[in-house]
Design a protein around this motif. Structure first.
Motif, mmCIF file in Angstrom:
data_model
loop_
_atom_site.group_PDB
_atom_site.id
_atom_site.type_symbol
_atom_site.label_atom_id
_atom_site.label_comp_id
_atom_site.label_asym_id
_atom_site.label_seq_id
_atom_site.Cartn_x
_atom_site.Cartn_y
_atom_site.Cartn_z
ATOM 1 N N GLU A 1 0.834 -1.191 0.000
ATOM 2 C CA GLU A 1 0.000 0.000 0.000
ATOM 3 C C GLU A 1 0.879 1.256 0.000
ATOM 4 O O GLU A 1 1.875 1.353 0.712
ATOM 5 C CB GLU A 1 -0.890 -0.003 1.245
ATOM 6 N N GLY A 2 0.502 2.222 -0.805
ATOM 7 C CA GLY A 2 1.245 3.480 -0.880
ATOM 8 C C GLY A 2 2.285 3.527 -1.974
ATOM 9 O O GLY A 2 2.825 4.596 -2.274
ATOM 10 N N VAL A 3 2.604 2.381 -2.600
ATOM 11 C CA VAL A 3 3.592 2.343 -3.684
ATOM 12 C C VAL A 3 2.862 2.476 -5.014
ATOM 13 O O VAL A 3 1.923 1.744 -5.293
ATOM 14 C CB VAL A 3 4.406 1.038 -3.643
ATOM 15 N N ARG A 4 3.301 3.414 -5.827
ATOM 16 C CA ARG A 4 2.654 3.686 -7.119
ATOM 17 C C ARG A 4 3.661 3.518 -8.246
ATOM 18 O O ARG A 4 4.853 3.747 -8.085
ATOM 19 C CB ARG A 4 2.103 5.116 -7.147
ATOM 20 N N GLN A 5 3.149 3.147 -9.425
ATOM 21 C CA GLN A 5 3.996 3.009 -10.605
ATOM 22 C C GLN A 5 4.621 4.358 -10.945
ATOM 23 O O GLN A 5 3.946 5.386 -10.931
ATOM 24 C CB GLN A 5 3.178 2.504 -11.786
ATOM 25 N N PRO A 6 5.933 4.379 -11.228
ATOM 26 C CA PRO A 6 6.595 5.661 -11.495
ATOM 27 C C PRO A 6 5.993 6.377 -12.707
ATOM 28 O O PRO A 6 5.625 5.736 -13.697
ATOM 29 C CB PRO A 6 8.045 5.266 -11.763
ATOM 30 N N ALA A 7 5.900 7.684 -12.602
ATOM 31 C CA ALA A 7 5.423 8.494 -13.727
ATOM 32 C C ALA A 7 6.593 9.071 -14.510
ATOM 33 O O ALA A 7 6.398 9.805 -15.471
ATOM 34 C CB ALA A 7 4.539 9.629 -13.204
ATOM 35 N N THR A 8 7.818 8.745 -14.112
ATOM 36 C CA THR A 8 9.010 9.256 -14.773
ATOM 37 C C THR A 8 9.712 8.152 -15.550
ATOM 38 O O THR A 8 9.699 6.979 -15.142
ATOM 39 C CB THR A 8 9.991 9.856 -13.741
ATOM 40 N N ALA A 9 10.343 8.525 -16.639
ATOM 41 C CA ALA A 9 11.092 7.562 -17.448
ATOM 42 C C ALA A 9 12.419 7.196 -16.820
ATOM 43 O O ALA A 9 13.142 6.339 -17.342
ATOM 44 C CB ALA A 9 11.323 8.133 -18.848
ATOM 45 N N PHE B 1 11.191 -0.529 -4.667
ATOM 46 C CA PHE B 1 12.455 0.145 -4.959
ATOM 47 C C PHE B 1 12.286 1.251 -6.003
ATOM 48 O O PHE B 1 12.781 2.370 -5.817
ATOM 49 C CB PHE B 1 13.471 -0.897 -5.437
ATOM 50 N N THR B 2 11.606 0.950 -7.096
ATOM 51 C CA THR B 2 11.474 1.959 -8.158
ATOM 52 C C THR B 2 10.313 2.915 -7.913
ATOM 53 O O THR B 2 10.283 4.008 -8.483
ATOM 54 C CB THR B 2 11.277 1.280 -9.529
ATOM 55 N N GLY B 3 9.361 2.517 -7.071
ATOM 56 C CA GLY B 3 8.193 3.361 -6.826
ATOM 57 C C GLY B 3 8.310 4.235 -5.601
ATOM 58 O O GLY B 3 7.321 4.849 -5.181
#
Length: 572
Positions: free
Chosen positions: A224-232, A254-256
């Motif tokens: 919960e609270g981890v979102r897919q990155p919006a940056t490349a 890690f990436t989110g």
């Protein structure tokens, strides 16, 4: 315990005594025999049970103490039986039953010694909790300790006697076709082989397979609270070569997550860059080599080789990377950094520690080699500073890419390993070959020219009077970290670190006891992270001073480092 017929060296009554009990008592006699013991065995059990209350590295709850006590008592019982058998062999006399008076003396001593050891053990546990500022204490669990110890003791004892009974049956059957001595020898070999096969082939493999299935399902979920990155600039984000769903649970964390450019700028008071993070999960590719290649390709796509600082991290267990390690690296680099890692297992760190060492080794080697191949092809003036990091099993994997001190110095700009397991190849080499006079808890290797060790980087990394130039390799190792100090050798040989002056969070009363200390430190392993930061296997705040020493950023004050500690390891 009550008196029983004399035992054989195998830990139970001799064959003749068994027959007498069987004829006299039938099934009831067999049950009574299973729960009876010999006086020498009971003295051995009492001695090791009392010694099990001596302190180890971490505070122990009542149930855990009961487990250690029960196992130690069972070992002591076996040793007592064997010692009595050896004495009788040299004395050339037959076994005889102990008198009631002898049993009465044992019962009185058992009550007094066990009660005294239990009380002193509770005091020592209180002192360890005070040193580590651990406030949790369960009175009911502490009271239940003796009961747990008794149950564990009898379970181990009955298991041993069950194996002995199986041996007797096998020897009897074989005795119909071969000589009695040969039947005994072959019977032991068959039973030992069957027990080993059952444990390693059925129980252990079955447990590992079941755990792997369970944690593979967990790997599909996103916290919960981890979102897919919006940056490349992150794997799993727009244009990434690694799909978000293939990253695994820890890869998505890690990436989110992690500090953004505004977060870093607020700390450094300068215009910061957005850090790059590349990752490949188990679902990204079928084998380690191609998984590493995919992660490096995504790192290159995002511009990771154009940053000033490039970090290669070998993960622990299920792909976890300590946020404090990477966040600190990004803050100190003002965001002009890139980090790459890959997943090699579904299992949590403590289980991977036991069964996935070869996977950690392959992951560390393949990932660094893939990064180094691309990095070394760049013009020298365009290469980023190349760093390596790993915690726990990650340090084990990270070490495998290098042959020794010179290789670390020549191919990296710096290395930071935290909580290295005792079996790490380079860690053991550096520690075992330490300069004369330096302790195992904080060894000095080659006058600290490249490799140094510390339990508190804020207070320095010895030797303070010698230069530490060029590439810096730093090991963080808490005095109370069982991951660092556990070894099978603890069972029969005293390590140097126990005889040395203890660290700030280890009691002076900790002593080495054959077999007992091994089980105590083994019991500490699963709970190594359940203690406050700076103790056991937790190194969050230590990363600030550790990375500051390895990276050597300019313009930071002691107050800045204090603020960064509050950011990456806030006090609760």
């Amino acid at each position: 315990m009550s008196p029983d017929p004399p035992e054989s060296p195998s830990g139970g009554p001799s064959r003749g005594d068994e027959d007498r009990v069987d004829r006299s008592g039938g099934t009831g006699g067999k049950l009574r025999r299973l729960f009876r013991g010999t006086l020498p065995g009971c003295w051995g059990a009492l001695l090791l049970a009392c010694l099990s209350f001596t302190p180890s590295l971490l505070p122990r709850g009542g149930v855990l103490q009961g487990l250690v006590c029960g196992i130690s008592a069972a070992i002591g019982y076996g040793l007592g039986v064997v010692a009595a058998w050896v004495w009788r062999a040299f004395a050339d006399r037959e076994a005889r039953s102990a008198s009631r008076r002898s049993w009465l003396v044992w019962l009185v001593c058992a009550g007094g010694l066990f009660g005294f050891s239990f009380a002193v053990g509770q005091y020592w546990q209180h002192e360890i909790r005070r040193l580590m500022e651990v406030r949790d204490y369960n009175v009911l669990a502490a009271v239940a300790c003796p009961l747990v110890a008794v149950v564990v003791f009898f379970l181990v004892l009955l298991t041993g006697r069950g194996v002995r009974g199986l041996y007797h049956r096998a020897a009897d059957l074989l005795g119909r076709w071969i000589g009695r001595r040969a039947a005994r020898a072959v019977g032991w070999l068959l039973v030992a082989g069957l027990a080993w096969t059952t444990f390693t082939g059925l129980l252990l493999d079955g447990f590992v397979n079941a755990a792997n299935e369970t944690f593979s399902l967990r790997d599909t979920k996103t916290p919960e609270g981890v979102r897919q990155p919006a940056t490349a600039l992150r794997s799993g984000g727009p244009g990434s070569l690694v799909p978000w769903d293939s990253l695994g649970r820890e890869g998505r964390v890690f990436t989110g997550s992690g500090p953004s450019a505004p977060d870093i700028g607020a700390f450094t008071h300068r215009t910061a860059q957005e850090p790059i993070r590349a990752y490949a999960g188990l679902a990204t590719s079928e084998d380690t080599e191609s998984r590493a290649a995919r992660a490096v390709a995504d790192l290159e796509r995002a511009g990771g080789f154009e940053r000033a600082n490039l970090l290669v991290v070998t993960t622990t267990g299920s792909g976890w990377v300590d946020p404090a390690a990477v966040d600190t690296f990004e803050y100190l680099g003002n965001g002009d950094s890139a980090t790459v890692a890959i997943q090699y297992s579904y299992l949590p760190s403590w289980l991977s520690y036991l069964v996935d060492q070869s996977k950690a080794r392959a992951a560390g080697r393949e990932l660094f080699d893939a990064v180094y191949d691309t990095w070394s092809d760049l013009p020298q003036e365009r290469r980023p500073r190349l760093f390596v990091a790993g915690e726990s099993l990650g340090s084990f994997g990270g070490e495998t890419a290098f042959s020794g001190e010179y290789d670390l110095r020549n191919r990296t700009a710096g290395t930071l390993f935290a909580g290295p397991p005792n079996f790490n190849t380079l860690f053991r080499e550096f520690s075992d070959d330490r300069d004369p006079g330096s302790p195992e808890t904080e060894p000095v290797y080659k006058a600290g020219r490249t490799v140094r060790f510390t339990d508190d980087p804020a207070t320095g990394m010895p030797p303070a009077d010698r230069p530490w130039e060029d590439t810096r390799v730093l090991y963080l190792m808490n005095p109370s970290d069982p991951i660092v100090w556990w070894s099978p050798n603890l069972a029969l040989s005293e390590p140097d670190w126990i005889g040395e002056a203890p660290g700030d969070d280890v009691l002076e009363e900790m002593v080495w006891v054959p077999l007992v200390t091994f089980w105590q430190v083994t019991a500490d392993l699963p709970f190594a992270t359940d203690v406050p930061d700076g103790h056991g296997h937790t190194y969050k705040a230590a990363y600030v001073d550790g990375w500051n020493a390895v990276m050597r950023p300019s313009g930071l004050t002691a107050q800045d480092l204090d603020r960064l500690r509050e950011i990456v390891a806030p006090q609760r």
